[in-house]
Design an enzyme around this catalytic site. Structure first.
Site, PDB file in Angstrom:
ATOM      1  N   HIS A   1      50.357 -11.301  -3.915  1.00 11.39           N
ATOM      2  CA  HIS A   1      49.448 -12.291  -4.509  1.00 11.39           C
ATOM      3  C   HIS A   1      48.426 -12.748  -3.470  1.00 11.39           C
ATOM      4  O   HIS A   1      48.620 -13.732  -2.770  1.00 11.39           O
ATOM      5  CB  HIS A   1      50.271 -13.480  -5.023  1.00 11.39           C
ATOM      6  CG  HIS A   1      49.508 -14.406  -5.916  1.00 11.39           C
ATOM      7  ND1 HIS A   1      50.107 -15.055  -6.972  1.00 11.39           N
ATOM      8  CD2 HIS A   1      48.214 -14.798  -5.931  1.00 11.39           C
ATOM      9  CE1 HIS A   1      49.213 -15.807  -7.587  1.00 11.39           C
ATOM     10  NE2 HIS A   1      48.058 -15.677  -6.969  1.00 11.39           N
TER      11      HIS A   1
ATOM     12  N   ARG B   1      38.724 -12.007  -2.761  1.00 10.41           N
ATOM     13  CA  ARG B   1      37.424 -12.568  -3.148  1.00 10.41           C
ATOM     14  C   ARG B   1      36.283 -11.572  -3.287  1.00 10.41           C
ATOM     15  O   ARG B   1      35.209 -11.942  -3.742  1.00 10.41           O
ATOM     16  CB  ARG B   1      36.981 -13.670  -2.167  1.00 10.41           C
ATOM     17  CG  ARG B   1      37.946 -14.826  -2.041  1.00 10.41           C
ATOM     18  CD  ARG B   1      38.028 -15.616  -3.333  1.00 10.41           C
ATOM     19  NE  ARG B   1      38.792 -16.864  -3.161  1.00 10.41           N
ATOM     20  CZ  ARG B   1      39.622 -17.347  -4.063  1.00 10.41           C
ATOM     21  NH1 ARG B   1      39.833 -16.698  -5.194  1.00 10.41           N
ATOM     22  NH2 ARG B   1      40.261 -18.477  -3.869  1.00 10.41           N
TER      23      ARG B   1
ATOM     24  N   ASN C   1      40.645 -12.086 -10.039  1.00 11.17           N
ATOM     25  CA  ASN C   1      39.604 -13.081 -10.387  1.00 11.17           C
ATOM     26  C   ASN C   1      38.413 -13.023  -9.450  1.00 11.17           C
ATOM     27  O   ASN C   1      38.027 -13.997  -8.828  1.00 11.17           O
ATOM     28  CB  ASN C   1      40.198 -14.490 -10.441  1.00 11.17           C
ATOM     29  CG  ASN C   1      40.825 -14.933  -9.145  1.00 11.17           C
ATOM     30  OD1 ASN C   1      41.127 -14.096  -8.287  1.00 11.17           O
ATOM     31  ND2 ASN C   1      41.016 -16.225  -8.976  1.00 11.17           N
TER      32      ASN C   1
ATOM     33  N   HIS D   1      50.570 -16.294 -14.593  1.00  7.90           N
ATOM     34  CA  HIS D   1      50.251 -17.606 -14.027  1.00  7.90           C
ATOM     35  C   HIS D   1      50.651 -18.605 -15.104  1.00  7.90           C
ATOM     36  O   HIS D   1      49.929 -18.779 -16.087  1.00  7.90           O
ATOM     37  CB  HIS D   1      48.749 -17.674 -13.716  1.00  7.90           C
ATOM     38  CG  HIS D   1      48.236 -19.027 -13.316  1.00  7.90           C
ATOM     39  ND1 HIS D   1      47.731 -19.295 -12.076  1.00  7.90           N
ATOM     40  CD2 HIS D   1      48.143 -20.187 -14.013  1.00  7.90           C
ATOM     41  CE1 HIS D   1      47.339 -20.569 -12.016  1.00  7.90           C
ATOM     42  NE2 HIS D   1      47.589 -21.140 -13.187  1.00  7.90           N
TER      43      HIS D   1
ATOM     44  N   ASP E   1      49.638 -16.295  -2.316  1.00  6.48           N
ATOM     45  CA  ASP E   1      48.548 -16.926  -3.070  1.00  6.48           C
ATOM     46  C   ASP E   1      47.440 -17.387  -2.108  1.00  6.48           C
ATOM     47  O   ASP E   1      46.827 -18.441  -2.292  1.00  6.48           O
ATOM     48  CB  ASP E   1      49.040 -18.098  -3.929  1.00  6.48           C
ATOM     49  CG  ASP E   1      48.027 -18.487  -5.009  1.00  6.48           C
ATOM     50  OD1 ASP E   1      46.992 -17.807  -5.127  1.00  6.48           O
ATOM     51  OD2 ASP E   1      48.280 -19.477  -5.713  1.00  6.48           O
TER      52      ASP E   1
ATOM     53  N   HIS F   1      38.520 -20.521   0.476  1.00  7.00           N
ATOM     54  CA  HIS F   1      37.353 -21.189  -0.106  1.00  7.00           C
ATOM     55  C   HIS F   1      36.418 -21.591   1.016  1.00  7.00           C
ATOM     56  O   HIS F   1      36.867 -21.994   2.084  1.00  7.00           O
ATOM     57  CB  HIS F   1      37.768 -22.446  -0.873  1.00  7.00           C
ATOM     58  CG  HIS F   1      38.470 -22.147  -2.159  1.00  7.00           C
ATOM     59  ND1 HIS F   1      37.834 -21.609  -3.244  1.00  7.00           N
ATOM     60  CD2 HIS F   1      39.767 -22.300  -2.526  1.00  7.00           C
ATOM     61  CE1 HIS F   1      38.699 -21.447  -4.234  1.00  7.00           C
ATOM     62  NE2 HIS F   1      39.885 -21.852  -3.831  1.00  7.00           N
TER      63      HIS F   1
ATOM     64  N   PHE G   1      40.692 -25.444  -6.080  1.00  9.52           N
ATOM     65  CA  PHE G   1      42.130 -25.290  -5.873  1.00  9.52           C
ATOM     66  C   PHE G   1      42.396 -24.125  -4.923  1.00  9.52           C
ATOM     67  O   PHE G   1      41.765 -23.086  -5.036  1.00  9.52           O
ATOM     68  CB  PHE G   1      42.817 -24.950  -7.208  1.00  9.52           C
ATOM     69  CG  PHE G   1      42.864 -26.070  -8.203  1.00  9.52           C
ATOM     70  CD1 PHE G   1      43.855 -27.021  -8.123  1.00  9.52           C
ATOM     71  CD2 PHE G   1      41.945 -26.142  -9.241  1.00  9.52           C
ATOM     72  CE1 PHE G   1      43.931 -28.045  -9.067  1.00  9.52           C
ATOM     73  CE2 PHE G   1      42.006 -27.163 -10.198  1.00  9.52           C
ATOM     74  CZ  PHE G   1      43.006 -28.118 -10.094  1.00  9.52           C
ATOM     75  N   GLY G   2      43.345 -24.269  -4.023  1.00  7.62           N
ATOM     76  CA  GLY G   2      43.796 -23.115  -3.250  1.00  7.62           C
ATOM     77  C   GLY G   2      43.826 -23.346  -1.771  1.00  7.62           C
ATOM     78  O   GLY G   2      43.119 -24.209  -1.235  1.00  7.62           O
TER      79      GLY G   2
END
Lengths: 436, 319
Positions: free
Chosen positions: A60, A64, A94, A181, A307, A311, A325-326
């Site tokens: 996971h 990006r 994503n 998820h 995960d 960012h 989030f993250g």
């Protein structure tokens, strides 16, 4: 797959294997050629005091690229992975465009090969554009050069029960697995942090545990009904552990992951309103942390997955509600695993190798990853100095800085990472690899 | 004290001191020339990311009565809606030399982020952050209670033993949160009354007694203070309660409930009121209602807060 032009031939002297025994490991080319005592080669690396484990596999990872290269690229993400002891990462879908076609997954896989720091296995989206409405071309992605086996709309829940059912059924065609998820969208509308005593005080909209647990309960039942494999991403609550435990006892083919942050951090950190602690699913309570740790140790939870969610500064340098989030995780996962499994005195290096290497490779069907260290295996090896204590610093190979661990003291350090025979990390520093 | 972010940061002594200073400010507000030179040369920015005319003009009046230079910065829409980010706004104000920033923001914790970010050196006053806190409202409410209970003998008094019932949308209320913290600090006994949908699912960190039924609470507790909270329009169609009529029936304050109050009890509302929903006209306009006193006291209390924070800063700079 990438290979350095120089043919490797060296011996790792006096490593400690997961079972506690001592050995030399000889690597020739991209394979382990021998394990034993008194092995010799022209190049010998003293590994006394280092634990040798199969290279880690992250199921996971958010790399990006394409689309969000200001946060991370396949190159920087896999460099970060290598520093964390990983020799394979699974890149979440994503991106922009979303990895919902053969073209995008092949591009991501090709970028991984070009970077040369780890195997990059793209995860395909379950639905077109992660919108949860129409199945993406799962077969085309499976049959592409990227050979996608894991599908996930991560970041969004495959909420529609019919779409979820069909996806679970359909991927049986090619031995795939759906990684869910688990987040009931209506129960988490506008959610900012764990719903509990702390959110009540802080006035931040709650993300209740039941929003995760209700989806997991539904999906294990769906998986049972259609006799399919199901993987649950980032378990975060004690109740989720209970449901997975129940489902496994019932013989349902479900696997589950937990992140390093959910094993270590709690919602008390939100009191700072520092959005570096904002993550989805959110940090939960100490009771949840303890249940997740127990589940990891007893086998209810199969793997640790990072995960890793980079960012850029501006996405976190703002008020909590506005922040993304993250959090980062690749370079810290092994230390958190050591803290939970080894320093606690409750588990073993064998279990650590299972949850960070063997099991994720098995779930994803990565044949050349997660192999036991033995003659003939692909030389994916991580060497850890277990005695070191390190204070986590912001400096990282990732393009982003959103690490919630900065300033914490954690055990262990990845000393060397060997990927397909060559060093991607040597003496805790990134090595230059062939193609870069 | 440099910033006022939370009512919970105040010790009992600090809170009483602010309320006492506000007594002096109230005297100024009764004079013909309602002005003190205290903050002459200081720049105070009212940074409002959320509409709130009442709170803004209350602060503005307080600042002007202390002779501060006042700038109103209305930044509608935050970085959430792709406007100017909080950081850029803060740095802009810093570059202009703001001595204090009064911030109202729709995001909980926005004032904390501003104070801890290093973007700005001036004092930060939280004028309401999302559903988190509204500390000056709690101070003006405490002032109002103290004044009603102790009258001209208020100086130095706490709210020891005063029973306060706060009724309505506790879940989303920054007024309730700040009042809870400050009232507990001042020794009051806090009761929350709301339908379960408008209480946090886990209130275990709230030092308050919880009630679902307003009538039972009124009967059993005989509160000294009842504070009605505003029901925001966005709650009305989100299934927090079936209809406005039903809400008013069970949790609204009305003439009949007013009759059950002790004669000495007071009825408060932070405004603006939804007349006919959480409070009816008879109650709102009754002698027991303090709604307009709260507005007047708000100016005095905010003068006291500005005085406390900014004169403290001057002392620190001088030493």
């Amino acid at each position: 797959m990438p290979a350095k032009s120089i043919k490797e031939n060296y011996v790792l002297k006096n490593v400690m294997l997961a079972d506690g025994s001592s050995a030399d490991i000889q690597v020739v080319g991209d394979k382990i050629s021998a394990i034993g005592s008194g092995l010799e080669a022209e190049r010998q690396i003293d590994c006394s005091g280092l634990v040798a484990l199969p290279g880690f596999v992250d199921l996971h990872t958010h790399l990006r690229e394409p689309g969000f290269e200001q946060s991370e690229t396949v190159l920087t993400g896999t460099q970060s992975a290598a520093l964390g002891g990983f020799t394979a990462v699974h890149a979440m879908a994503n991106t922009m465009p979303v990895a919902d076609t053969a073209g995008v997954v092949e591009q991501v896989a090709a970028l991984g090969t070009e970077a040369g720091y780890a195997d990059v296995y793209p995860i395909g989206a379950v639905t077109v554009g992660l919108e949860g409405k129409q199945l993406a071309e799962l077969g085309a992605m499976a049959n592409s050069k990227a050979q996608v086996k894991v599908f996930s709309d991560d970041g969004k829940c495959v909420y529609d029960p019919v779409i979820m059912r069909r996806a679970l059924e359909y991927v049986k065609t090619f031995g795939g697995v759906i990684a869910q998820h688990a987040q009931e969208p209506r129960l988490t509308d506008g959610a900012q942090m764990n719903e509990g005593a702390v959110s009540a005080e802080l006035g931040l909209t709650g993300w209740p545990a039941v929003a995760e647990e209700s989806i997991i309960a539904r999906d294990v039942l769906l998986a049972e009904h259609v006799d399919s494999r199901l993987h649950i991403c980032h378990l975060s609550t004690a109740g989720s552990v209970e449901i997975i435990r129940w489902a496994k006892a019932r013989g349902i083919k479900v696997t589950a992951e937990v992140t390093p942050h959910h094993l270590l951090l709690t919602d008390e950190l939100a009191r700072t309103y520092d959005s570096v602690y904002k993550v989805n699913p959110p940090l939960r309570t100490q009771k949840d942390v303890e249940a997740l740790r127990a589940g990891l140790i007893d086998g209810t939870i199969d793997i640790i997955a990072t995960d890793h969610a980079p960012h850029p500064i501006e996405a976190k340098d703002c008020e909590w509600n506005a922040a993304a989030f993250g959090m980062l995780g690749l370079e810290i996962a092994a230390s958190v695993a050591q803290e939970v499994l080894i320093e606690s005195g409750k588990s073993s290096w064998t279990r650590l190798a299972e949850v960070l290497s063997k099991n994720p490779a098995a779930i994803a069907g990565d044949l050349e990853q997660g192999q036991e260290l033995k003659a003939g295996a692909v030389a994916n090896i991580v060497l850890i100095d277990p005695t070191t204590k390190r204070k986590v610093v912001a400096d990282s190979a990732s393009k982003s800085k959103n690490s919630p661990y900065v300033g914490l003291e954690l055990p262990g350090a990845v000393r060397h990472t060997i990927y397909r025979g060559y060093f991607t990390v040597e003496d805790s520093k990134l090595a230059e690899v062939g193609n870069n | 004290m440099k910033n006022l972010l939370s009512a919970g940061q105040l010790s009992g002594a600090q809170a009483v001191e602010i309320l006492d200073i506000a007594e002096g400010m109230a005297d100024v507000n009764d004079r013909e020339i309602k002005k003190l030179p205290t903050l002459r040369g200081k720049t105070v920015v009212n940074l409002f990311f959320e509409d709130s005319t009442r709170t803004r003009i209350s602060f503005e009046l307080a600042e002007k009565r202390l002779s501060a230079d006042v700038i109103n910065f209305t930044a509608k829409g935050s970085s959430v809606s792709k406007g100017e980010s909080l950081k850029d706004t803060a740095q802009t104000l810093e570059a202009m030399g703001a001595d204090a920033v009064v911030i109202r923001h729709s995001a909980s914790g926005a004032a904390n982020v501003l104070a801890n970010s290093g973007w700005i050196n001036g004092s930060i006053i939280n004028a309401g952050d999302g559903t988190h806190e509204h500390p000056t409202q709690a101070l003006l409410d405490a002032y109002t209670m103290r004044k009603r209970i102790h009258g001209s003998a208020s100086m130095g008094k706490t709210l020891e033993g005063v029973k306060v019932a706060i009724v309505g949308d506790i879940l989303h209320s920054r007024v309730a949160r700040s009042n809870l913290l400050l009232l507990n600090t001042l020794g009051a006994d806090v009761h929350f009354v709301a339908p379960p949908t408008l209480l946090p699912s886990d209130s275990s960190n709230f030092d308050a007694k919880l009630h679902y039924s307003l009538d039972e609470m009124l009967l059993k507790e005989q509160p000294d203070v009842v504070m009605m909270l505003r029901i925001q329009t966005e709650r009305m169609n989100a299934s927090f309660f079936p209809t406005e009529r039903e809400y008013a029936r069970y949790w609204g304050f009305n003439a009949q409930r007013l009759g059950q109050l002790k004669k000495s009890a007071i009825l408060m509302h932070p405004g603006p009121m939804n007349r006919g929903l959480e409070i009816d006209a008879v109650s709102a306009d009754s002698a027991q209602s303090t709604v307009l006193e709260q507005v007047a006291n708000g100016v005095s209390v905010r003068m006291a807060v500005l005085y406390t924070l900014l004169s403290g800063e001057r002392n620190a700079n001088a030493s």
